[in-house]
Design an enzyme around this catalytic site. Structure first.
Site, short mmCIF file in Angstrom:
data_model
loop_
_atom_site.label_atom_id
_atom_site.label_comp_id
_atom_site.label_asym_id
_atom_site.label_seq_id
_atom_site.Cartn_x
_atom_site.Cartn_y
_atom_site.Cartn_z
N PHE A 129 13.21 -24.62 -12.57
CA PHE A 129 13.14 -26.08 -12.48
C PHE A 129 12.62 -26.62 -13.81
CE2 PHE A 129 11.37 -30.17 -11.06
CZ PHE A 129 12.51 -30.68 -10.46
N ASP A 201 5.95 -19.86 -8.61
CA ASP A 201 6.19 -21.22 -8.13
C ASP A 201 6.83 -21.12 -6.75
OD1 ASP A 201 7.29 -23.74 -7.51
OD2 ASP A 201 7.73 -24.21 -9.60
N TYR A 226 5.64 -31.63 -0.06
CA TYR A 226 6.54 -32.69 0.41
C TYR A 226 7.93 -32.20 0.78
CZ TYR A 226 7.52 -32.60 -4.65
OH TYR A 226 7.79 -32.21 -5.93
N LYS A 227 8.21 -30.92 0.59
CA LYS A 227 9.52 -30.38 0.95
C LYS A 227 9.45 -29.83 2.38
CE LYS A 227 10.45 -29.12 -3.88
NZ LYS A 227 11.39 -30.19 -4.24
N ARG A 375 24.10 -29.39 -2.75
CA ARG A 375 22.98 -28.59 -2.25
C ARG A 375 22.60 -29.04 -0.84
NH1 ARG A 375 17.05 -28.26 -5.10
NH2 ARG A 375 17.03 -30.39 -4.31
#
Length: 416
Positions: A129, A201, A226-227, A375
């Site tokens: 990322f 990560d 938050y995912k 995605r």
């Protein structure tokens, strides 16, 4: 699968199907973007009102003590810990994932330098990322001591890239674009064999796949809430440091919340013992309080049950796309092997952005990543097998009718 009724039968037999009722999700929406932002738990609205109206509105500043605000980062960290294979008092919920990565990477480099001052390389993947790479680049510029960021173009190149000049391997467990998952235990073992430290990560892992940080003997980890953890937009991240590294954790952001006795107001910084030293400044209490609503749902199941359903959902999605949409230019970029797959599935399409916008307009919400990647995230807590069937049927119709060619689907907003 050839019939939607088969999907409905799977939903009836699903042992965690009832957990969907604990989330606020419009019945006409098929939400396949929980890997970017989770759905709000039903408890979140009441919890926010309680914090704003009661703890803040009535308790005011007293709530730092009476409502437990001050202890919240540690308490939530202990509630999150079992989901990632951490022990008690090894995790705090705090700051953003990027800030936590800066803290952990800085501490790891200092520890590595104390062991061997000649190690000056951070290894990562070019497909990591971007924010992770930016943080590493920025830290290297500040250190200005000959550090280097070494990037590999394929995961298979990592072992060869981790040599005796490497200080830290900064690895994302599940790739944000492809959903490919590393073998954390095996790669950490290789990193340690080369004398380096392993920083993981967990942005696309926590709450999605079983993680065992202590079992893998990892060194540091960061992640977000938050995912898949459904903490809310911009909810605080977390940082994990095992007990064996805690007293050597050198905090580069030495704010007062990480002080051993913050209310002494001493002008000299003294780091807290253990997990407290990972903190920096005053915490965002309202958003942090909502994180607990998401974590509480996980207490009603376990990561093994979540993983079984995740694999079943993603298997079904891949099967249906490849059978019912086989005449269209869709290319799977996510590994088929269970051991190498996270909880999202990605397909490339030459007009991926426009196709995704057409899907979203039809109530099937996934997301798009450059280049050309559709995605789709699968959150077992609230996603049904029938949703998978319906999503693929909608995708098939969007492609067959070429409705994605409408001009409005080519328009790009600030967030894609």
């Amino acid at each position: 699968m050839n019939d939607r009724n088969e999907a409905l039968a799977l939903d009836r037999a699903d042992p965690i199907a009832a957990l969907r009722e604990q989330f606020t999700l419009a019945p006409e929406t098929i939400y396949l973007d929980g890997n970017s932002l989770g759905v709000p738990p039903r408890a979140s609205a009441a919890r926010a009102q309680a914090v704003i109206g009661g703890e803040w509105g009535e308790g005011l500043i007293r709530s730092w003590n009476t409502a437990g605000w001050f202890a919240m980062p540690r308490r939530l960290g202990n509630k999150l810990a079992p989901l990632i294979g951490a022990a008690e008092d090894e995790v705090v919920v705090t700051d953003t994932i990027s800030i936590n990565l800066f803290k952990a990477l800085s501490a790891a480099l200092r520890l590595a330098n104390a062991r061997d001052s000649k190690r000056r390389v951070i290894v990562s993947e070019r497909s990591n990322f971007p924010s992770d790479l930016y943080i590493a680049q920025g830290l290297i510029e500040q250190l200005d001591r000959g550090y280097e960021l070494r990037l590999v173009d394929d995961p298979s190149e990592l072992p060869a890239a981790i040599r005796d000049d490497v200080a830290v391997a900064m690895i994302t467990h599940v790739n944000y674009r492809t959903g490919e998952m590393h073998d954390m235990r095996a790669l950490t073992e290789h990193i340690h064999a080369q004398g380096a430290l392993a920083l993981w990560d967990l942005a696309h892992s926590a709450g999605a796949v079983p993680v065992d940080l202590n079992g893998a003997n990892a060194d540091y980890a960061v992640g977000c809430t938050y995912k898949y953890l459904n903490g809310g937009p911009g909810s605080p991240g977390f940082v994990w440091v095992p007990k064996r590294h805690q007293d050597a954790f050198s905090q580069p952001l030495s704010g007062w919340w990480g002080h051993k006795s913050p209310f002494e107001m001493n002008p000299v910084y003294r780091p807290d013992n253990g997990v407290g030293r990972f903190l920096c400044g005053t915490q965002p209490i309202i958003s942090m309080a909502l994180v607990e609503c998401g974590l509480d749902v996980f207490l009603q199941t376990d990561m093994q049950a979540i993983r079984r359903k995740s694999l079943a959902l993603t298997d079904l999605f891949i099967e249906l796309v490849e059978t019912r949409c086989k005449e269209f230019p869709l290319t799977l970029v996510t590994p088929r092997e269970h051991a190498q797959r996270g909880s999202h599935v990605s397909f490339e399409h030459p007009h991926g952005y426009e196709v995704m916008q057409a899907l979203i307009a039809r109530g099937v919400i996934g997301d798009y990543r450059e280049p050309h990647v559709l995605r789709f995230g699968f959150t077992p807590l609230y996603l049904r097998y029938a949703d998978v069937w319906d999503a693929v049927e909608t995708l098939r119709d969007v492609l067959a009718t070429e409705s994605w060619r409408k001009p409005e689907f080519a328009a790009r907003g600030a967030v894609t």
